[in-house]
Design an enzyme around this catalytic site. Structure first.
Site, PDB file in Angstrom:
ATOM      1  N   ARG A  17       0.695  -1.345   0.057  1.00 49.00           N
ATOM      2  CA  ARG A  17       0.089  -0.006  -0.117  1.00 49.00           C
ATOM      3  C   ARG A  17       0.840   1.540  -0.027  1.00 49.00           C
ATOM      4  NH1 ARG A  17      -4.206  -0.354   4.546  1.00 49.00           N
ATOM      5  NH2 ARG A  17      -2.747  -2.111   5.417  1.00 49.00           N
ATOM      6  N   LYS A  24       8.592  -0.872   2.701  1.00 44.31           N
ATOM      7  CA  LYS A  24       7.996  -0.227   3.737  1.00 44.31           C
ATOM      8  C   LYS A  24       8.613   0.567   4.887  1.00 44.31           C
ATOM      9  CE  LYS A  24       4.703  -1.797   6.588  1.00 44.31           C
ATOM     10  NZ  LYS A  24       3.294  -2.560   6.764  1.00 44.31           N
ATOM     11  N   GLN A  77      12.516 -14.999   5.580  1.00 42.68           N
ATOM     12  CA  GLN A  77      11.188 -15.907   5.209  1.00 42.68           C
ATOM     13  C   GLN A  77      11.008 -15.579   3.707  1.00 42.68           C
ATOM     14  OE1 GLN A  77       7.910 -13.954   6.923  1.00 42.68           O
ATOM     15  NE2 GLN A  77       6.765 -15.620   7.269  1.00 42.68           N
ATOM     16  N   TYR A 110       6.812  -5.429  15.599  1.00 43.64           N
ATOM     17  CA  TYR A 110       6.990  -5.198  13.907  1.00 43.64           C
ATOM     18  C   TYR A 110       7.953  -4.250  13.667  1.00 43.64           C
ATOM     19  CZ  TYR A 110       2.356  -7.915  14.151  1.00 43.64           C
ATOM     20  OH  TYR A 110       1.327  -8.654  14.359  1.00 43.64           O
ATOM     21  N   GLU A 164      -9.003 -12.584  14.355  1.00 43.66           N
ATOM     22  CA  GLU A 164      -8.667 -11.793  13.340  1.00 43.66           C
ATOM     23  C   GLU A 164     -10.011 -10.954  12.598  1.00 43.66           C
ATOM     24  OE1 GLU A 164      -5.500 -10.619  12.587  1.00 43.66           O
ATOM     25  OE2 GLU A 164      -5.308 -11.543  14.223  1.00 43.66           O
ATOM     26  N   ALA A 389      31.877  42.409  -2.087  1.00 46.95           N
ATOM     27  CA  ALA A 389      30.470  41.963  -2.586  1.00 46.95           C
ATOM     28  C   ALA A 389      30.702  41.176  -4.048  1.00 46.95           C
ATOM     29  CB  ALA A 389      29.379  43.174  -2.593  1.00 46.95           C
ATOM     30  N   SER A 414      34.887  44.643  -4.479  1.00 45.33           N
ATOM     31  CA  SER A 414      33.655  44.137  -5.166  1.00 45.33           C
ATOM     32  C   SER A 414      34.000  43.622  -6.167  1.00 45.33           C
ATOM     33  CB  SER A 414      32.601  45.198  -5.341  1.00 45.33           C
ATOM     34  OG  SER A 414      32.460  45.855  -3.785  1.00 45.33           O
TER      35      SER A 414
HETATM   36  C1  UD1 Z   1      -1.606  -8.655  12.842  1.00 42.60           C
HETATM   37  C2  UD1 Z   1      -2.114  -9.475  13.688  1.00 42.60           C
HETATM   38  C3  UD1 Z   1      -3.389  -8.712  14.257  1.00 42.60           C
HETATM   39  C4  UD1 Z   1      -2.980  -7.212  14.796  1.00 42.60           C
HETATM   40  C5  UD1 Z   1      -2.237  -6.567  13.678  1.00 42.60           C
HETATM   41  C6  UD1 Z   1      -1.658  -5.069  14.312  1.00 42.60           C
HETATM   42  C7  UD1 Z   1      -1.751 -11.764  13.248  1.00 42.60           C
HETATM   43  C8  UD1 Z   1      -2.287 -13.062  12.680  1.00 42.60           C
HETATM   44  N1  UD1 Z   1      -2.483 -10.667  13.163  1.00 42.60           N
HETATM   45  O1  UD1 Z   1      -2.546  -8.440  11.618  1.00 42.60           O
HETATM   46  O2  UD1 Z   1      -3.968  -9.639  15.358  1.00 42.60           O
HETATM   47  O3  UD1 Z   1      -4.064  -6.650  15.375  1.00 42.60           O
HETATM   48  O4  UD1 Z   1      -1.064  -7.134  13.236  1.00 42.60           O
HETATM   49  O5  UD1 Z   1      -1.011  -4.330  13.300  1.00 42.60           O
HETATM   50  O6  UD1 Z   1      -0.733 -11.872  13.741  1.00 42.60           O
HETATM   51  N2  UD1 Z   1       5.064 -10.385   8.669  1.00 42.60           N
HETATM   52  C9  UD1 Z   1       6.152 -11.159   8.266  1.00 42.60           C
HETATM   53  N3  UD1 Z   1       5.839 -12.337   7.796  1.00 42.60           N
HETATM   54  C10 UD1 Z   1       4.472 -12.845   7.181  1.00 42.60           C
HETATM   55  C11 UD1 Z   1       3.356 -11.910   7.587  1.00 42.60           C
HETATM   56  C12 UD1 Z   1       3.578 -10.844   8.468  1.00 42.60           C
HETATM   57  O7  UD1 Z   1       7.218 -10.778   8.635  1.00 42.60           O
HETATM   58  O8  UD1 Z   1       4.394 -13.876   6.711  1.00 42.60           O
HETATM   59  C13 UD1 Z   1       5.299  -9.146   9.303  1.00 42.60           C
HETATM   60  C14 UD1 Z   1       4.679  -7.905   8.641  1.00 42.60           C
HETATM   61  O9  UD1 Z   1       5.767  -7.382   7.677  1.00 42.60           O
HETATM   62  C15 UD1 Z   1       4.211  -6.845   9.492  1.00 42.60           C
HETATM   63  C16 UD1 Z   1       3.554  -7.660  10.594  1.00 42.60           C
HETATM   64  O10 UD1 Z   1       4.364  -8.935  10.484  1.00 42.60           O
HETATM   65  O11 UD1 Z   1       5.293  -6.201   9.982  1.00 42.60           O
HETATM   66  C17 UD1 Z   1       2.190  -7.977  10.782  1.00 42.60           C
HETATM   67  O12 UD1 Z   1       1.687  -8.557   9.538  1.00 42.60           O
HETATM   68  P1  UD1 Z   1       0.481  -8.129   8.954  1.00 42.60           P
HETATM   69  O13 UD1 Z   1       0.100  -8.934   7.679  1.00 42.60           O
HETATM   70  O14 UD1 Z   1       0.263  -6.517   8.656  1.00 42.60           O
HETATM   71  O15 UD1 Z   1      -0.639  -8.766   9.987  1.00 42.60           O
HETATM   72  P2  UD1 Z   1      -2.099  -7.908  10.222  1.00 42.60           P
HETATM   73  O16 UD1 Z   1      -3.061  -8.602   9.265  1.00 42.60           O
HETATM   74  O17 UD1 Z   1      -2.256  -6.705  10.197  1.00 42.60           O
END
Ligand code: UD1
Ligand code: CA
Length: 484
Positions: A17, A24, A77, A110, A164, A389, A414
């Site tokens: 996004r 990001k 990952q 995060y 979720e 100047a 100058s």
């Molecule tokens: C997650 C939480 C949710 C919480 C929200 C807060 C879970 C299942 N859900 O949801 O409860 O309210 O964050 O913002 O944990 N990431 C990885 N690898 C992955 C997936 C995600 O590194 O495979 C990292 C992303 O880069 C990000 C963070 O984990 O920094 C959260 O991932 P995101 O997909 O944004 O989770 P949400 O669906 O927002």
């Protein structure tokens, strides 16, 4: 605190996004990357070890994390299969790379929450350990819970699950207590539970949040601690959120400096990066940005409308409507208005760089002045010298840059051009319009302009029929003073 504290920072997600070629977590805010702020907060809890999970654009992210925190273990990952999967990848990487097994407490954070503070993480880890919980959630009560995992509690207020958004019932969606994403685990529980998480849910992801139900099923304690300052756990998913977080971060930084004795006339238009250092009784006027690792000494007045990036400003200096980068401004010196200080500018104590002056790689001595309309590049100007100047230090011959040296207490006139490499001695002087191509000995006056010649009637003959010629003719027909 437990004998061991491990922090896992998740930063593998794409952040689509943002619509950016820059990953990001690398977007800057307050003079650092988002993940740079998170890692600074993490350092604040003095963890035993830190693991960062990278995936998307890891060729950008990994070197940056290494720069911010060389000791961090990087886990890769390849496919983003969910937060639970990301943590499993981290635990595997730690297992492979650590001599001692991981134990104690594991904190999950995060990489995109730039307002997070170390003291919040420390407080949360301490509460988690005091509660002897298997899992603790840093929760938040918000007005707009959309998109977050909701904290489901029973009638006694005990935490049952995190659900979720996509998997929630309408009733659960109405819950305003959300999972910030920051979790604390008992390490032994986490290691066991992480392999038992499934992906049978709306997103088909391995949800780290499913550990809550696993803990409950095993009769272990789960706690949630609501954080009052919800900004700290807020992530930036798009540019509008980045701007909102940036403004709030700036508001906090500006407020902190005011609390520390800095006068800020207009906090709304004053921007100060996280790593800037200001002394007491500094005054900042409207429209000023202090960026990077800028340092400002006591009683200095900066602004209005000034940007200083990685600059050093001495005690009592005055800097008005100036753009400066990697420049040093001495104590009591004055700069501006409308000055452009490029890298390597060093202005001595009580020196002056005045209006419409550009400087680069220039050492300007104590009390020396370049007051008006000049370019000073690759130069050394001695103490007490005054540059006239409109002087150009012609440092570039089209191929190479050369240096100009002007001695102490010189007075150059100058509209001079100093054609580098050239040296003007101590106490020397120049005439107006001089082009200095050869060294000027100490105390000498250098003049390079020829005698002035006047060609009478030039306009009338060479510009006949123009307003210029008519004006000249009209002036000629008037009785002149010498006719008396
Ligand atoms: C997650 C939480 C949710 C919480 C929200 C807060 C879970 C299942 N859900 O949801 O409860 O309210 O964050 O913002 O944990 N990431 C990885 N690898 C992955 C997936 C995600 O590194 O495979 C990292 C992303 O880069 C990000 C963070 O984990 O920094 C959260 O991932 P995101 O997909 O944004 O989770 P949400 O669906 O927002
Ligand atoms: Ca998110």
């Amino acid at each position: 605190m437990a004998d061991q504290l491990t922090v896992i920072v998740l930063a593998a997600g794409g952040g689509t996004r943002m619509k950016s070629k820059t990953m990001k977590v690398l977007h800057p805010i307050g003079g650092r990357s988002m993940i740079g702020h998170v890692l600074a907060a993490v350092s604040g809890v003095e963890p035993t070890r830190v693991c960062a999970v990278v995936g998307h654009q890891r060729e950008q992210v990994a070197p940056h994390i290494h720069e911010c925190m060389p000791e961090a273990v990087l886990a890769v990952q390849d496919e983003q299969l969910g937060t639970g999967h990301a943590v499993r990848v981290a635990l595997d990487a730690l297992d492979e790379q650590q001599v001692t097994p991981v134990g104690g407490t594991v904190l999950i954070a995060y990489g995109d929450t730039p307002l997070l503070e170390g003291r919040t993480l420390r407080w949360f880890a301490a509460e988690h350990e005091a509660a002897q919980a298997a899992v603790s959630i840093l929760s938040g009560v918000v007005d707009q819970p959309k998109g977050y995992g909701r904290i489901v509690r029973d009638d006694e207020g005990d935490v049952l699950a995190i659900v979720e958004e996509k998997d929630a019932t309408d009733e659960q969606r109405a819950i305003r207590e959300i999972n910030s994403g920051i979790l604390a685990f008992d390490c032994d529980f986490l290691t066991d539970a992480i392999g038992r998480i499934g992906n049978d849910n709306a997103k088909g992801e391995y949800y780290l949040t499913d550990t809550v139900q696993l803990a409950r099923a095993a009769g272990l304690t789960v706690t949630a601690f609501p954080v009052e300052d919800v900004w700290q756990t807020e992530g930036a998913n798009d540019r509008a959120q980045l701007a909102a977080l940036g403004r709030e971060l700036n508001r906090r930084i500006v407020t902190r400096w005011m609390e520390n004795g800095v006068t800020v006339m207009d906090p709304e238009t004053t921007w100060i990066d996280a790593d800037v250092v200001l002394a007491e009784d500094v005054t900042i006027l409207p429209g000023t940005q202090l960026l990077g690792e800028t340092i400002v000494g006591e009683d200095a007045v900066i602004g209005p409308d000034t940007t200083l990036d990685d600059c050093e400003v001495g005690v009592g200096a005055r800097v008005v409507r100036t753009h400066g980068q990697m420049a040093v401004i001495g104590a009591g010196a004055t700069v501006g208005p409308f000055s452009y200080l490029r890298p390597g500018t060093i202005l001595g104590a009580r020196g002056k760089i005045g209006a419409f002056v550009e400087t680069k790689n220039a050492q300007i001595g104590d009390g020396a002045k370049v007051p008006h309309l000049s370019y000073v590049g690759d130069a050394e100007i001695g103490e007490g010298t005054n540059i006239g100047a409109g002087t150009i230090f012609a440092n570039y011959d089209g191929v190479k840059k050369h240096r100009t040296k002007v001695g102490k207490h010189a007075r150059t006139s100058s509209n001079n051009t100093f054609v580098a490499p050239v040296t003007i001695g101590d106490g020397a002087a120049t005439g107006a319009g001089t082009v200095v191509r050869r060294d000027v000995p100490p105390g000498a006056l250098a003049v390079s302009m020829g005698q002035q010649r006047n060609l009478p009637g030039w306009a009338q003959t060479k510009r006949a029929g123009t307003p210029q010629a008519a004006a000249a003719e009209a002036a000629e027909s008037l009785p002149s003073e010498s006719d008396d």
